[in-house]
Design a protein around this motif. Structure first.
Motif, PDB file in Angstrom:
ATOM      1  N   PHE A  82       8.590  -2.114   6.574  1.00 27.42           N
ATOM      2  CA  PHE A  82       8.155  -3.265   5.738  1.00 27.42           C
ATOM      3  C   PHE A  82       6.666  -3.584   5.670  1.00 27.42           C
ATOM      4  CE2 PHE A  82      12.443  -4.189   6.299  1.00 27.42           C
ATOM      5  CZ  PHE A  82      12.861  -4.521   5.307  1.00 27.42           C
ATOM      6  N   GLY A  83       5.739  -2.719   6.184  1.00 22.68           N
ATOM      7  CA  GLY A  83       4.287  -2.743   6.211  1.00 22.68           C
ATOM      8  C   GLY A  83       3.580  -3.309   7.392  1.00 22.68           C
ATOM      9  N   PHE A  84       4.423  -3.710   8.277  1.00 24.37           N
ATOM     10  CA  PHE A  84       3.786  -4.433   9.594  1.00 24.37           C
ATOM     11  C   PHE A  84       2.902  -3.245  10.204  1.00 24.37           C
ATOM     12  CE2 PHE A  84       7.253  -7.582   9.130  1.00 24.37           C
ATOM     13  CZ  PHE A  84       6.467  -8.737   9.298  1.00 24.37           C
ATOM     14  N   GLU A  85       1.710  -3.821  10.914  1.00 22.65           N
ATOM     15  CA  GLU A  85       1.088  -2.832  11.565  1.00 22.65           C
ATOM     16  C   GLU A  85       0.828  -3.366  12.947  1.00 22.65           C
ATOM     17  OE1 GLU A  85      -2.530  -1.831   9.267  1.00 22.65           O
ATOM     18  OE2 GLU A  85      -1.381  -1.355   7.706  1.00 22.65           O
ATOM     19  N   GLU A  86       1.045  -2.415  13.905  1.00 20.98           N
ATOM     20  CA  GLU A  86       0.955  -2.993  15.350  1.00 20.98           C
ATOM     21  C   GLU A  86      -0.721  -3.362  15.584  1.00 20.98           C
ATOM     22  OE1 GLU A  86       2.663   0.154  17.939  1.00 20.98           O
ATOM     23  OE2 GLU A  86       4.455  -0.540  17.520  1.00 20.98           O
ATOM     24  N   THR A  87      -0.883  -4.449  16.206  1.00 26.94           N
ATOM     25  CA  THR A  87      -2.135  -4.785  16.407  1.00 26.94           C
ATOM     26  C   THR A  87      -2.445  -5.031  17.950  1.00 26.94           C
ATOM     27  OG1 THR A  87      -1.606  -7.601  16.360  1.00 26.94           O
ATOM     28  CG2 THR A  87      -2.100  -6.146  14.223  1.00 26.94           C
ATOM     29  N   GLY A  88      -1.364  -4.744  18.935  1.00 30.39           N
ATOM     30  CA  GLY A  88      -1.631  -4.793  20.315  1.00 30.39           C
ATOM     31  C   GLY A  88      -0.600  -5.867  20.830  1.00 30.39           C
ATOM     32  N   LEU A  89      -0.745  -5.750  22.351  1.00 29.42           N
ATOM     33  CA  LEU A  89       0.245  -6.515  23.060  1.00 29.42           C
ATOM     34  C   LEU A  89      -0.090  -7.982  23.368  1.00 29.42           C
ATOM     35  CD1 LEU A  89       0.952  -3.877  25.913  1.00 29.42           C
ATOM     36  CD2 LEU A  89       2.223  -4.515  23.894  1.00 29.42           C
ATOM     37  N   ASP A  90       0.694  -8.909  23.314  1.00 33.57           N
ATOM     38  CA  ASP A  90       0.475 -10.315  23.541  1.00 33.57           C
ATOM     39  C   ASP A  90       0.385 -10.465  24.998  1.00 33.57           C
ATOM     40  OD1 ASP A  90       3.249 -10.535  24.443  1.00 33.57           O
ATOM     41  OD2 ASP A  90       3.626 -11.838  22.666  1.00 33.57           O
ATOM     42  N   GLU A  91       0.196 -11.730  25.507  1.00 31.03           N
ATOM     43  CA  GLU A  91       0.180 -12.145  26.964  1.00 31.03           C
ATOM     44  C   GLU A  91       1.439 -12.002  27.852  1.00 31.03           C
ATOM     45  OE1 GLU A  91       1.506 -15.674  24.652  1.00 31.03           O
ATOM     46  OE2 GLU A  91      -0.313 -14.470  24.506  1.00 31.03           O
ATOM     47  N   ILE A  92       2.597 -11.531  27.160  1.00 29.40           N
ATOM     48  CA  ILE A  92       3.730 -11.450  27.729  1.00 29.40           C
ATOM     49  C   ILE A  92       4.272  -9.956  27.854  1.00 29.40           C
ATOM     50  CG2 ILE A  92       4.525 -13.746  28.155  1.00 29.40           C
ATOM     51  CD1 ILE A  92       6.584 -13.153  25.824  1.00 29.40           C
ATOM     52  N   GLY A  93       3.424  -8.956  27.195  1.00 26.41           N
ATOM     53  CA  GLY A  93       3.550  -7.888  27.081  1.00 26.41           C
ATOM     54  C   GLY A  93       4.402  -7.081  25.961  1.00 26.41           C
ATOM     55  N   GLU A  94       4.508  -8.023  24.920  1.00 19.39           N
ATOM     56  CA  GLU A  94       5.362  -7.744  23.599  1.00 19.39           C
ATOM     57  C   GLU A  94       4.420  -7.186  22.653  1.00 19.39           C
ATOM     58  OE1 GLU A  94       7.896 -10.956  22.269  1.00 19.39           O
ATOM     59  OE2 GLU A  94       9.206 -10.518  23.879  1.00 19.39           O
ATOM     60  N   MET A  95       4.809  -6.383  21.582  1.00 17.97           N
ATOM     61  CA  MET A  95       4.098  -5.822  20.901  1.00 17.97           C
ATOM     62  C   MET A  95       3.938  -6.920  19.584  1.00 17.97           C
ATOM     63  SD  MET A  95       2.099  -3.443  19.533  1.00 17.97           S
ATOM     64  CE  MET A  95       2.315  -2.001  20.973  1.00 17.97           C
ATOM     65  N   ILE A  96       2.724  -7.092  19.018  1.00 18.23           N
ATOM     66  CA  ILE A  96       2.281  -7.847  17.948  1.00 18.23           C
ATOM     67  C   ILE A  96       2.170  -6.919  16.512  1.00 18.23           C
ATOM     68  CG2 ILE A  96       0.850  -9.552  16.928  1.00 18.23           C
ATOM     69  CD1 ILE A  96       2.409 -10.779  19.280  1.00 18.23           C
ATOM     70  N   ALA A  97       2.833  -7.280  15.647  1.00 21.65           N
ATOM     71  CA  ALA A  97       2.536  -6.683  14.407  1.00 21.65           C
ATOM     72  C   ALA A  97       2.525  -7.507  13.261  1.00 21.65           C
ATOM     73  CB  ALA A  97       3.906  -5.399  14.120  1.00 21.65           C
ATOM     74  N   ALA A  98       1.583  -7.122  12.419  1.00 26.05           N
ATOM     75  CA  ALA A  98       1.142  -8.056  11.400  1.00 26.05           C
ATOM     76  C   ALA A  98       1.008  -7.649  10.054  1.00 26.05           C
ATOM     77  CB  ALA A  98      -0.061  -8.731  11.689  1.00 26.05           C
ATOM     78  N   ILE A  99       1.188  -8.541   8.899  1.00 24.53           N
ATOM     79  CA  ILE A  99       1.008  -8.155   7.462  1.00 24.53           C
ATOM     80  C   ILE A  99       0.049  -9.059   7.047  1.00 24.53           C
ATOM     81  CG2 ILE A  99       1.769  -7.928   5.213  1.00 24.53           C
ATOM     82  CD1 ILE A  99       4.717  -7.508   6.466  1.00 24.53           C
ATOM     83  N   LYS A 100      -1.123  -8.502   6.675  1.00 23.13           N
ATOM     84  CA  LYS A 100      -2.312  -9.406   6.149  1.00 23.13           C
ATOM     85  C   LYS A 100      -1.928  -9.667   4.556  1.00 23.13           C
ATOM     86  CE  LYS A 100      -5.944  -8.462   9.271  1.00 23.13           C
ATOM     87  NZ  LYS A 100      -6.416  -7.221   9.701  1.00 23.13           N
ATOM     88  N   VAL A 101      -1.805 -10.962   4.309  1.00 20.59           N
ATOM     89  CA  VAL A 101      -1.650 -11.374   3.030  1.00 20.59           C
ATOM     90  C   VAL A 101      -2.753 -11.596   2.011  1.00 20.59           C
ATOM     91  CG1 VAL A 101      -0.346 -12.687   1.416  1.00 20.59           C
ATOM     92  CG2 VAL A 101       0.670 -12.145   3.743  1.00 20.59           C
ATOM     93  N   ALA A 102      -3.056 -10.889   1.148  1.00 19.59           N
ATOM     94  CA  ALA A 102      -4.302 -11.089   0.336  1.00 19.59           C
ATOM     95  C   ALA A 102      -3.975 -12.460  -0.244  1.00 19.59           C
ATOM     96  CB  ALA A 102      -4.529 -10.059  -0.821  1.00 19.59           C
ATOM     97  N   ALA A 103      -5.369 -13.276  -0.291  1.00 23.27           N
ATOM     98  CA  ALA A 103      -5.605 -14.534  -0.983  1.00 23.27           C
ATOM     99  C   ALA A 103      -5.445 -14.540  -2.472  1.00 23.27           C
ATOM    100  CB  ALA A 103      -6.497 -15.381  -0.204  1.00 23.27           C
TER     101      ALA A 103
END
Length: 151
Positions: A130-151
């Motif tokens: 769906f276009g999520f890109e991994e950005t790194g682990l959070d403080e509890i060790g879960e992977m964060i992935a994000a979609i940036k939405v153009a303004a």
């Protein structure tokens, strides 16, 4: 394949059907229970629980936050699950598309994030599609992935 998939409000009339959904043992460590998520939404005003329905029948559950990390415009998808007997029918794919369309339509949206256990390869593959890109682990060790939405 899935038929008519919709996202529904969790109400006093339907919450029990969504609370009772359980994942099989091998998937339980990947996500908090729907009951816990529905309780959280009662106490955190920015948490929005939604039922995933297929042909009008409960088929899954999701929970998102309107201000992830207290950042306006950052929407965090905290829970996303399809009831085990309904998995593999395309319901989750259709529900995620509906959810992303809904979030991208919000006037303040800048970022949509989702988190998952790093060992959950199925989730990683699904969210990346769906276009999520991994950005790194959070403080509890879960992977964060994000979609940036153009303004």
């Amino acid at each position: 394949m899935s038929s008519n998939v919709t996202l529904e409000e969790i109400t006093g009339h339907n919450f029990e059907a969504f609370m009772e959904m359980e994942l099989p043992e091998h998937q339980r460590d990947f996500i908090a229970s729907n009951a816990f998520s529905i309780a959280q939404a009662k106490f955190y005003a920015d948490y929005i629980p939604r039922g995933i329905c297929c042909d009008g029948e409960p088929a899954g559950f999701l929970l998102y936050d309107r201000q992830s990390n207290d950042n306006p415009g950052e929407y965090g998808i905290y829970r996303f699950m399809v009831d085990f007997p309904r998995q593999g029918q395309g319901i989750g794919r259709r529900a995620m598309a509906l959810l992303l369309d809904e979030l991208k339509a919000k006037p303040d949206v800048k970022l949509i994030t989702i988190c998952y256990k790093p060992g959950n390869v199925a989730a990683r593959t699904f969210y990346q599609s769906f276009g999520f890109e991994e950005t790194g682990l959070d403080e509890i060790g879960e992977m964060i992935a994000a979609i940036k939405v153009a303004a």
